[in-house]
Enzyme design. Structure first.
Site, PDB file in Angstrom:
ATOM      1  N   CYS A  28      -3.501   0.273   6.852  1.00  0.00           N
ATOM      2  CA  CYS A  28      -3.556  -0.635   7.997  1.00  0.00           C
ATOM      3  C   CYS A  28      -4.262  -0.029   9.207  1.00  0.00           C
ATOM      4  O   CYS A  28      -4.952  -0.713   9.949  1.00  0.00           O
ATOM      5  CB  CYS A  28      -2.150  -1.036   8.391  1.00  0.00           C
ATOM      6  SG  CYS A  28      -1.094   0.400   8.605  1.00  0.00           S
ATOM      7  N   GLU A  66       7.627   1.991  14.709  1.00  0.00           N
ATOM      8  CA  GLU A  66       8.397   2.676  13.676  1.00  0.00           C
ATOM      9  C   GLU A  66       8.348   4.176  13.973  1.00  0.00           C
ATOM     10  O   GLU A  66       7.509   4.663  14.733  1.00  0.00           O
ATOM     11  CB  GLU A  66       7.819   2.365  12.290  1.00  0.00           C
ATOM     12  CG  GLU A  66       8.046   0.897  11.944  1.00  0.00           C
ATOM     13  CD  GLU A  66       7.910   0.543  10.486  1.00  0.00           C
ATOM     14  OE1 GLU A  66       6.887   0.905   9.881  1.00  0.00           O
ATOM     15  OE2 GLU A  66       8.826  -0.128   9.958  1.00  0.00           O
ATOM     16  N   ASN A  92       0.801  -1.231   0.000  1.00  0.00           N
ATOM     17  CA  ASN A  92       0.000   0.000   0.000  1.00  0.00           C
ATOM     18  C   ASN A  92       0.834   1.281   0.000  1.00  0.00           C
ATOM     19  O   ASN A  92       0.427   2.280  -0.574  1.00  0.00           O
ATOM     20  CB  ASN A  92      -1.011  -0.015   1.147  1.00  0.00           C
ATOM     21  CG  ASN A  92      -0.361  -0.248   2.486  1.00  0.00           C
ATOM     22  OD1 ASN A  92       0.812  -0.612   2.571  1.00  0.00           O
ATOM     23  ND2 ASN A  92      -1.106  -0.032   3.543  1.00  0.00           N
TER      24      ASN A  92
HETATM   25  P1  NAD Z   1       1.026  -9.800   3.287  1.00  0.00           P
HETATM   26  O1  NAD Z   1       1.099 -10.201   4.685  1.00  0.00           O
HETATM   27  O2  NAD Z   1       0.331 -10.663   2.321  1.00  0.00           O
HETATM   28  O3  NAD Z   1       2.500  -9.600   2.680  1.00  0.00           O
HETATM   29  C1  NAD Z   1       3.419  -8.713   3.278  1.00  0.00           C
HETATM   30  C2  NAD Z   1       4.817  -9.063   2.799  1.00  0.00           C
HETATM   31  O4  NAD Z   1       5.223 -10.287   3.388  1.00  0.00           O
HETATM   32  C3  NAD Z   1       4.955  -9.240   1.290  1.00  0.00           C
HETATM   33  O5  NAD Z   1       6.165  -8.658   0.866  1.00  0.00           O
HETATM   34  C4  NAD Z   1       5.017 -10.763   1.145  1.00  0.00           C
HETATM   35  O6  NAD Z   1       5.709 -11.178  -0.003  1.00  0.00           O
HETATM   36  C5  NAD Z   1       5.757 -11.151   2.398  1.00  0.00           C
HETATM   37  N1  NAD Z   1       5.547 -12.530   2.856  1.00  0.00           N
HETATM   38  C6  NAD Z   1       4.444 -13.301   2.728  1.00  0.00           C
HETATM   39  N2  NAD Z   1       4.643 -14.492   3.330  1.00  0.00           N
HETATM   40  C7  NAD Z   1       5.890 -14.477   3.855  1.00  0.00           C
HETATM   41  C8  NAD Z   1       6.671 -15.417   4.597  1.00  0.00           C
HETATM   42  N3  NAD Z   1       6.199 -16.616   4.942  1.00  0.00           N
HETATM   43  N4  NAD Z   1       7.900 -15.050   4.987  1.00  0.00           N
HETATM   44  C9  NAD Z   1       8.390 -13.828   4.671  1.00  0.00           C
HETATM   45  N5  NAD Z   1       7.701 -12.908   3.970  1.00  0.00           N
HETATM   46  C10 NAD Z   1       6.464 -13.228   3.558  1.00  0.00           C
HETATM   47  O7  NAD Z   1       0.428  -8.324   3.303  1.00  0.00           O
HETATM   48  P2  NAD Z   1      -0.049  -7.426   2.086  1.00  0.00           P
HETATM   49  O8  NAD Z   1      -1.280  -8.027   1.513  1.00  0.00           O
HETATM   50  O9  NAD Z   1       1.115  -7.144   1.214  1.00  0.00           O
HETATM   51  O10 NAD Z   1      -0.406  -6.072   2.845  1.00  0.00           O
HETATM   52  C11 NAD Z   1      -1.612  -5.864   3.485  1.00  0.00           C
HETATM   53  C12 NAD Z   1      -1.473  -6.108   4.978  1.00  0.00           C
HETATM   54  O11 NAD Z   1      -0.414  -5.316   5.493  1.00  0.00           O
HETATM   55  C13 NAD Z   1      -2.701  -5.700   5.743  1.00  0.00           C
HETATM   56  O12 NAD Z   1      -2.992  -6.640   6.729  1.00  0.00           O
HETATM   57  C14 NAD Z   1      -2.297  -4.382   6.380  1.00  0.00           C
HETATM   58  O13 NAD Z   1      -3.004  -4.058   7.531  1.00  0.00           O
HETATM   59  C15 NAD Z   1      -0.860  -4.605   6.646  1.00  0.00           C
HETATM   60  N6  NAD Z   1      -0.152  -3.319   6.762  1.00  0.00           N
HETATM   61  C16 NAD Z   1       0.293  -2.930   7.999  1.00  0.00           C
HETATM   62  C17 NAD Z   1       0.916  -1.715   8.152  1.00  0.00           C
HETATM   63  C18 NAD Z   1       1.406  -1.259   9.497  1.00  0.00           C
HETATM   64  O14 NAD Z   1       2.295  -0.412   9.544  1.00  0.00           O
HETATM   65  N7  NAD Z   1       0.895  -1.745  10.604  1.00  0.00           N
HETATM   66  C19 NAD Z   1       1.112  -0.890   7.046  1.00  0.00           C
HETATM   67  C20 NAD Z   1       0.651  -1.314   5.806  1.00  0.00           C
HETATM   68  C21 NAD Z   1       0.029  -2.547   5.685  1.00  0.00           C
END
Ligand code: NAD
Length: 485
Positions: free
Chosen positions: A285, A459, A154
């Site tokens: 998020c 962060e 995002n």
């Molecule tokens: P996701 O969890 O599907 O993926 C996040 C990242 O993790 C990607 O780069 C993915 O390739 C990687 N990944 C997936 N499985 C992994 C594994 N087993 N080991 C290591 N890396 C792995 O999330 P998304 O769909 O990309 O993003 C949306 C989510 O992110 C939502 O839940 C949102 O709330 C969260 N988010 C949180 C924040 C925050 O600061 N709290 C900010 C933005 C998004």
């Protein structure tokens, strides 16, 4: 386009672009048209090894550099990033589908803020001294070593910089893996850092899916993992890091409450709810997606909300007038549409939206459900799309208990003109990042992160330095050692 959307190569390692066509091809899709605008390759085992070797080799010299000099490089990178904001924002818009109106003010600019802020703090990293009679102790704030950053789709530029800036300021090096949905902008961050004078190997970018992330985390050369992603991914990454007791920062998902009391300024409360649900098409998020509105003002709230949503300019995100763009991908759009169907099926009242828009691209209409109850799926799961759930409440005690009744704890907001109530309620809400009469402000000076299942660590702000450094205590005896034998 000022530069081609197709990068020179997929990865950026040791100060240069690197390719390995053996890695699985990842198409980058412009969400407004569905067109492929670039193709990159996932990092193979050889690429992961090359990146970690570069980061490991570069770390001692980077850590030995005077902190103020490290900071100067980060600050220089911030300046370059600001100068190129227009181009970087357009690339971010193509990669994510977010309107230019947003990317111009919330992506490269936010990344530059982090580089500038932590660049400035680098020279001020200090330890402490403790006087113990004649003896004394001093502490050194030391880097952790090689950090792995893993991003969501995002805010690709912002996430890369929010992780890299404090990590690098503290003397660590980093291998960053962007989301496979949005691989382009982290490469630009790496280019800019290098241009600003960052030594080779200090910041590296490796593309790939979860498997590549897993390979990075599992490597013994890595000291810390910082993930921005969903809770299920967070559980896996936290567990993998636990094997070697690696440090972690987890920025995960949420289902945050936004409470609108009956004495609220109505226009501001509606504005806050719009910002907290529809900015970036709801892909934020910290969004306040459970909007608790006092029963006595609910109807008025819904009328104003619907009127104002009618003013959203839905269209080409590259157009300066557009204020609402597509979802990042077809699959995310389908997930959101599935939740909308569940909302309807479970008896929530659809106030507006509720469908895919009849046009090309991955557009979901801004959607509001009213009469939502606590047990409904749309009140419990993170949807990560433009879907607001409006729930009624009667009194303060009740709404605080219901707001906290969730495994998540990322954010919370309160709208009220009663200053006593505002602080009292915020103090009781189980969330890491809170707002009074506002929603979703995230300046770099402020710690950002979640409680409960929404995360570990923080962060931004001085707090981030704690998570990218470790303290060494040194006891200094001034007299003789008194051993018993
Ligand atoms: P996701 O969890 O599907 O993926 C996040 C990242 O993790 C990607 O780069 C993915 O390739 C990687 N990944 C997936 N499985 C992994 C594994 N087993 N080991 C290591 N890396 C792995 O999330 P998304 O769909 O990309 O993003 C949306 C989510 O992110 C939502 O839940 C949102 O709330 C969260 N988010 C949180 C924040 C925050 O600061 N709290 C900010 C933005 C998004």
């Amino acid at each position: 386009m000022p530069y081609d959307t197709q990068p020179q190569a997929s990865h950026f390692i040791n100060g240069r672009y690197v390719e390995d066509p053996a890695g699985a091809a990842i198409d980058v899709i412009f969400p407004y048209t569905g067109e492929t605008i670039a193709t990159v390759h996932a990092g193979t085992a050889a690429i992961v090894d090359q990146a970690l070797a570069a980061a490991k080799a570069a770390q001692p010299a980077w850590a030995a550099m005077a902190p103020r000099e490290r900071g100067r490089i980060l600050t220089r990178a911030a300046q370059i990033m600001r100068q190129r904001n227009a181009d970087l924002s357009l690339l971010e818009t193509m990669d994510t589908g977010k309107p230019l109106q947003e990317t111009l003010v919330a992506d490269a600019t936010s990344g530059a803020d982090a580089l500038e802020f932590f660049g400035g703090l680098a020279g001020g990293l200090t330890g402490e001294t403790m006087q113990l009679g004649e003896d004394w102790v001093y502490t050194r704030r030391e880097p952790l070593g090689v950090c792995v950053g893993i991003g969501a789709w995002n805010y690709p530029t912002q996430i890369a910089c929010w992780k890299a800036a404090p990590a690098l300021a503290c003397g660590n090096t980093m291998v960053f893996k962007p989301s496979e949905n949005t691989p382009l902008c982290a490469l630009k961050v790496a280019e800019i850092l290098t241009e600003a004078g960052l030594p080779d190997g200090v910041f590296n970018v490796v593309q790939g899916m979860g498997e590549t992330g897993k390979a990075l985390i599992g490597d013994g050369r890595v000291a810390k993992v910082s993930l921005t992603g969903s809770v299920p991914t967070g559980r896996k990454v936290y567990a993998a890091a636990a094997h070697d007791l690696k440090h972690v920062t987890m920025e995960l998902g949420g289902k945050s409450p936004l409470i609108v009391f009956d004495d609220s300024d109505m226009e501001n409360a509606v504005g806050g709810a719009i910002l907290g649900n529809f900015y970036s098409s709801g892909q934020v998020c910290s969004n306040g997606t459970r909007v608790f509105v006092h029963r006595s003002i609910k109807d008025r709230f819904l009328v104003r909300l619907t009127e104002r949503l009618g003013d959203a300019v839905i269209g080409d995100p590259r157009d300066a007038a557009t204020s609402f763009g597509p979802m990042v991908s077809e699959s995310q759009m389908d997930i959101v549409l599935g939740y909308i169907d569940k909302g309807k099926a479970e008896g929530a009242r659809l106030v507006t939206g509720g469908a895919r828009l009849d046009r090309p691209g991955f557009f979901v209409a801004p959607t509001v459900f009213a009469d939502v109850t606590d047990k409904m799926t749309i009140a419990r799961d993170e949807i990560f799309g433009p879907v607001m759930a409006v729930l009624d409440f009667e009194d303060e005690e009740e709404v605080v208990a219901r707001a906290n009744d969730t495994p998540f704890g990322l954010s919370a907001g309160v709208f009220t003109r009663d200053i006593g109530r505002a602080h009292r309620v915020i103090a009781r809400l189980e969330a890491g990042t809170c707002f009074i009469n506002s929603y979703n402000d995230a300046p770099v000076e402020v710690p950002f992160g979640g409680m409960k299942a929404s995360g570990v660590g923080r962060e931004n702000a001085h707090a981030a330095l704690e998570h990218y450094s470790q303290i060494k205590s040194v006891y200094v005896r001034m007299g003789d050692v008194e051993a018993p034998y």
